[in-house]
Design a protein around this motif. Structure first.
Motif, PDB file in Angstrom:
ATOM      1  N   ARG A  24       0.878  -1.291   0.060  1.00  0.00           N
ATOM      2  CA  ARG A  24      -0.043   0.203   0.080  1.00  0.00           C
ATOM      3  C   ARG A  24       0.743   1.154   0.059  1.00  0.00           C
ATOM      4  O   ARG A  24       1.755   1.231   0.748  1.00  0.00           O
ATOM      5  CB  ARG A  24      -0.865  -0.051   1.198  1.00  0.00           C
ATOM      6  N   GLY A  25       0.673   2.163  -0.959  1.00  0.00           N
ATOM      7  CA  GLY A  25       1.396   3.584  -0.811  1.00  0.00           C
ATOM      8  C   GLY A  25       1.171   4.368   0.423  1.00  0.00           C
ATOM      9  O   GLY A  25      -0.078   4.524   0.603  1.00  0.00           O
ATOM     10  N   VAL A  26       2.310   4.394   0.911  1.00  0.00           N
ATOM     11  CA  VAL A  26       2.022   5.379   2.501  1.00  0.00           C
ATOM     12  C   VAL A  26       2.888   6.528   2.370  1.00  0.00           C
ATOM     13  O   VAL A  26       2.869   7.382   3.376  1.00  0.00           O
ATOM     14  CB  VAL A  26       2.365   4.446   3.490  1.00  0.00           C
ATOM     15  N   GLY A  27       3.571   6.789   1.257  1.00  0.00           N
ATOM     16  CA  GLY A  27       4.580   8.042   1.329  1.00  0.00           C
ATOM     17  C   GLY A  27       5.327   8.180   0.084  1.00  0.00           C
ATOM     18  O   GLY A  27       4.779   7.375  -0.953  1.00  0.00           O
ATOM     19  N   SER A  28       5.903   9.229   0.009  1.00  0.00           N
ATOM     20  CA  SER A  28       6.673   9.442  -1.396  1.00  0.00           C
ATOM     21  C   SER A  28       7.983  10.216  -1.246  1.00  0.00           C
ATOM     22  O   SER A  28       8.112  10.817  -0.040  1.00  0.00           O
ATOM     23  CB  SER A  28       5.804  10.557  -2.366  1.00  0.00           C
ATOM     24  N   ILE A  29       8.918  10.434  -1.842  1.00  0.00           N
ATOM     25  CA  ILE A  29      10.027  11.164  -1.823  1.00  0.00           C
ATOM     26  C   ILE A  29      10.554  11.490  -3.285  1.00  0.00           C
ATOM     27  O   ILE A  29      10.504  10.321  -4.536  1.00  0.00           O
ATOM     28  CB  ILE A  29      11.151  10.384  -1.299  1.00  0.00           C
ATOM     29  N   THR A  30      10.822  12.850  -3.505  1.00  0.00           N
ATOM     30  CA  THR A  30      11.254  12.869  -5.075  1.00  0.00           C
ATOM     31  C   THR A  30      12.645  13.364  -5.005  1.00  0.00           C
ATOM     32  O   THR A  30      13.070  14.041  -4.007  1.00  0.00           O
ATOM     33  CB  THR A  30      10.590  14.229  -5.492  1.00  0.00           C
ATOM     34  N   VAL A  31      13.408  12.711  -5.837  1.00  0.00           N
ATOM     35  CA  VAL A  31      15.015  13.162  -5.913  1.00  0.00           C
ATOM     36  C   VAL A  31      15.431  13.774  -7.014  1.00  0.00           C
ATOM     37  O   VAL A  31      15.312  13.150  -8.219  1.00  0.00           O
ATOM     38  CB  VAL A  31      15.778  11.585  -5.637  1.00  0.00           C
ATOM     39  N   ARG A  32      15.768  15.143  -7.044  1.00  0.00           N
ATOM     40  CA  ARG A  32      15.906  15.834  -8.158  1.00  0.00           C
ATOM     41  C   ARG A  32      17.284  16.483  -8.333  1.00  0.00           C
ATOM     42  O   ARG A  32      17.833  17.053  -7.344  1.00  0.00           O
ATOM     43  CB  ARG A  32      14.986  17.320  -8.078  1.00  0.00           C
ATOM     44  N   PRO A  33      18.017  15.871  -9.297  1.00  0.00           N
ATOM     45  CA  PRO A  33      19.354  16.226  -9.608  1.00  0.00           C
ATOM     46  C   PRO A  33      19.492  17.678 -10.037  1.00  0.00           C
ATOM     47  O   PRO A  33      18.612  18.026 -11.150  1.00  0.00           O
ATOM     48  CB  PRO A  33      20.049  15.115 -10.441  1.00  0.00           C
ATOM     49  N   GLU A  34      20.336  18.362  -9.459  1.00  0.00           N
ATOM     50  CA  GLU A  34      20.479  19.665 -10.183  1.00  0.00           C
ATOM     51  C   GLU A  34      22.130  19.947 -10.115  1.00  0.00           C
ATOM     52  O   GLU A  34      22.896  19.227  -9.270  1.00  0.00           O
ATOM     53  CB  GLU A  34      19.908  21.080  -9.190  1.00  0.00           C
ATOM     54  N   THR A  35      22.453  21.138 -10.643  1.00  0.00           N
ATOM     55  CA  THR A  35      23.914  21.499 -10.657  1.00  0.00           C
ATOM     56  C   THR A  35      24.692  21.643  -9.332  1.00  0.00           C
ATOM     57  O   THR A  35      25.532  21.417  -8.918  1.00  0.00           O
ATOM     58  CB  THR A  35      24.184  22.759 -11.619  1.00  0.00           C
ATOM     59  N   ASP A  36      23.672  22.224  -8.473  1.00  0.00           N
ATOM     60  CA  ASP A  36      24.125  22.575  -6.987  1.00  0.00           C
ATOM     61  C   ASP A  36      23.791  21.440  -5.952  1.00  0.00           C
ATOM     62  O   ASP A  36      24.177  21.465  -4.763  1.00  0.00           O
ATOM     63  CB  ASP A  36      23.425  23.859  -6.389  1.00  0.00           C
ATOM     64  N   GLY A  37      23.586  20.293  -6.471  1.00  0.00           N
ATOM     65  CA  GLY A  37      23.349  19.171  -5.592  1.00  0.00           C
ATOM     66  C   GLY A  37      21.992  18.332  -5.813  1.00  0.00           C
ATOM     67  O   GLY A  37      21.518  18.729  -6.902  1.00  0.00           O
ATOM     68  N   ILE A  55      16.137  16.865  -2.541  1.00  0.00           N
ATOM     69  CA  ILE A  55      14.887  15.799  -1.690  1.00  0.00           C
ATOM     70  C   ILE A  55      13.899  16.727  -1.580  1.00  0.00           C
ATOM     71  O   ILE A  55      13.639  17.851  -0.940  1.00  0.00           O
ATOM     72  CB  ILE A  55      15.561  15.160  -0.492  1.00  0.00           C
ATOM     73  N   GLU A  56      12.597  16.330  -2.258  1.00  0.00           N
ATOM     74  CA  GLU A  56      11.578  16.965  -2.201  1.00  0.00           C
ATOM     75  C   GLU A  56      10.319  15.970  -1.980  1.00  0.00           C
ATOM     76  O   GLU A  56      10.392  14.950  -2.316  1.00  0.00           O
ATOM     77  CB  GLU A  56      11.159  17.801  -3.338  1.00  0.00           C
ATOM     78  N   HIS A  57       9.083  16.596  -1.712  1.00  0.00           N
ATOM     79  CA  HIS A  57       8.035  15.807  -1.634  1.00  0.00           C
ATOM     80  C   HIS A  57       8.235  14.575  -0.909  1.00  0.00           C
ATOM     81  O   HIS A  57       7.729  13.486  -1.254  1.00  0.00           O
ATOM     82  CB  HIS A  57       7.201  15.492  -2.884  1.00  0.00           C
ATOM     83  N   PHE A  58       8.738  14.831   0.250  1.00  0.00           N
ATOM     84  CA  PHE A  58       9.037  13.643   1.439  1.00  0.00           C
ATOM     85  C   PHE A  58       8.012  13.455   2.277  1.00  0.00           C
ATOM     86  O   PHE A  58       8.084  14.327   3.285  1.00  0.00           O
ATOM     87  CB  PHE A  58      10.314  13.707   1.835  1.00  0.00           C
ATOM     88  N   TYR A  59       7.133  12.655   2.164  1.00  0.00           N
ATOM     89  CA  TYR A  59       5.745  12.683   2.965  1.00  0.00           C
ATOM     90  C   TYR A  59       5.608  11.126   3.390  1.00  0.00           C
ATOM     91  O   TYR A  59       5.870  10.176   2.577  1.00  0.00           O
ATOM     92  CB  TYR A  59       4.581  13.059   2.311  1.00  0.00           C
ATOM     93  N   LEU A  60       5.202  10.728   4.489  1.00  0.00           N
ATOM     94  CA  LEU A  60       4.908   9.445   5.183  1.00  0.00           C
ATOM     95  C   LEU A  60       3.653   9.774   5.898  1.00  0.00           C
ATOM     96  O   LEU A  60       3.264  10.654   6.715  1.00  0.00           O
ATOM     97  CB  LEU A  60       6.017   9.050   5.938  1.00  0.00           C
TER      98      LEU A  60
END
Length: 145
Positions: free
Chosen positions: A60-73, A76-81
């Motif tokens: 069952r989906g209980v959370g999310s995490i977005t991992v977005r590479p950029e030039t400055d590093g 980590i976004e939309h990290f919900y549980l």
């Protein structure tokens, strides 16, 4: 508690937007910023399924995490549980697995002022980068190669 992650799909945006509203509501209300429509719209406008992972427990989906590479590093976004599963080590496990993937890049994120999540980020090596009356930006410095 055993958890897994899977790739996100565009259809996940609806329930993740609802989860975001549930998870952020207490902090946004405390900060005088909760708008139920806006909190969902902001997620939907920024949702990138190709960069997002769904956290699952017992299928069952209980959370999310977005991992977005950029030039400055790596951001980590939309990290919900789901609130019912917080405090059981799932968030820490997911975050540790993401941090182990990137090699030497610094990680960046932002969290709401006064959020309990900031303590987890601090324990995992994030430090204050900047802040304002609503947001705190944190960085986990680059790891030496």
């Amino acid at each position: 508690m055993k958890w897994t992650v899977r790739a996100s799909t565009p259809a996940d945006s609806i329930w993740i937007a609802e989860l975001r509203a549930e998870v952020l509501r207490p902090d946004l209300e405390r900060l005088g910023r909760f708008d139920p429509q806006r909190v969902r719209e902001r997620f939907t406008a920024a949702f990138r399924p190709e960069l997002t992972r769904v956290i699952e427990v017992e299928g069952r989906g209980v959370g999310s995490i977005t991992v977005r590479p950029e030039t400055d590093g790596v951001w980590i976004e939309h990290f919900y549980l789901s609130t019912e599963l917080q405090g059981r080590g799932i968030g820490r496990g997911v975050l540790e697995s993401v941090l182990a993937e990137s090699g030497t890049q610094p990680f960046r994120l932002n969290v709401l002022q006064g959020s309990r999540a900031a303590a987890l980020y601090t324990r995992l090596g994030f430090v204050l980068s900047d802040e304002d009356e609503v947001d705190v930006w944190m960085i986990r410095p680059r790891v030496s190669a």
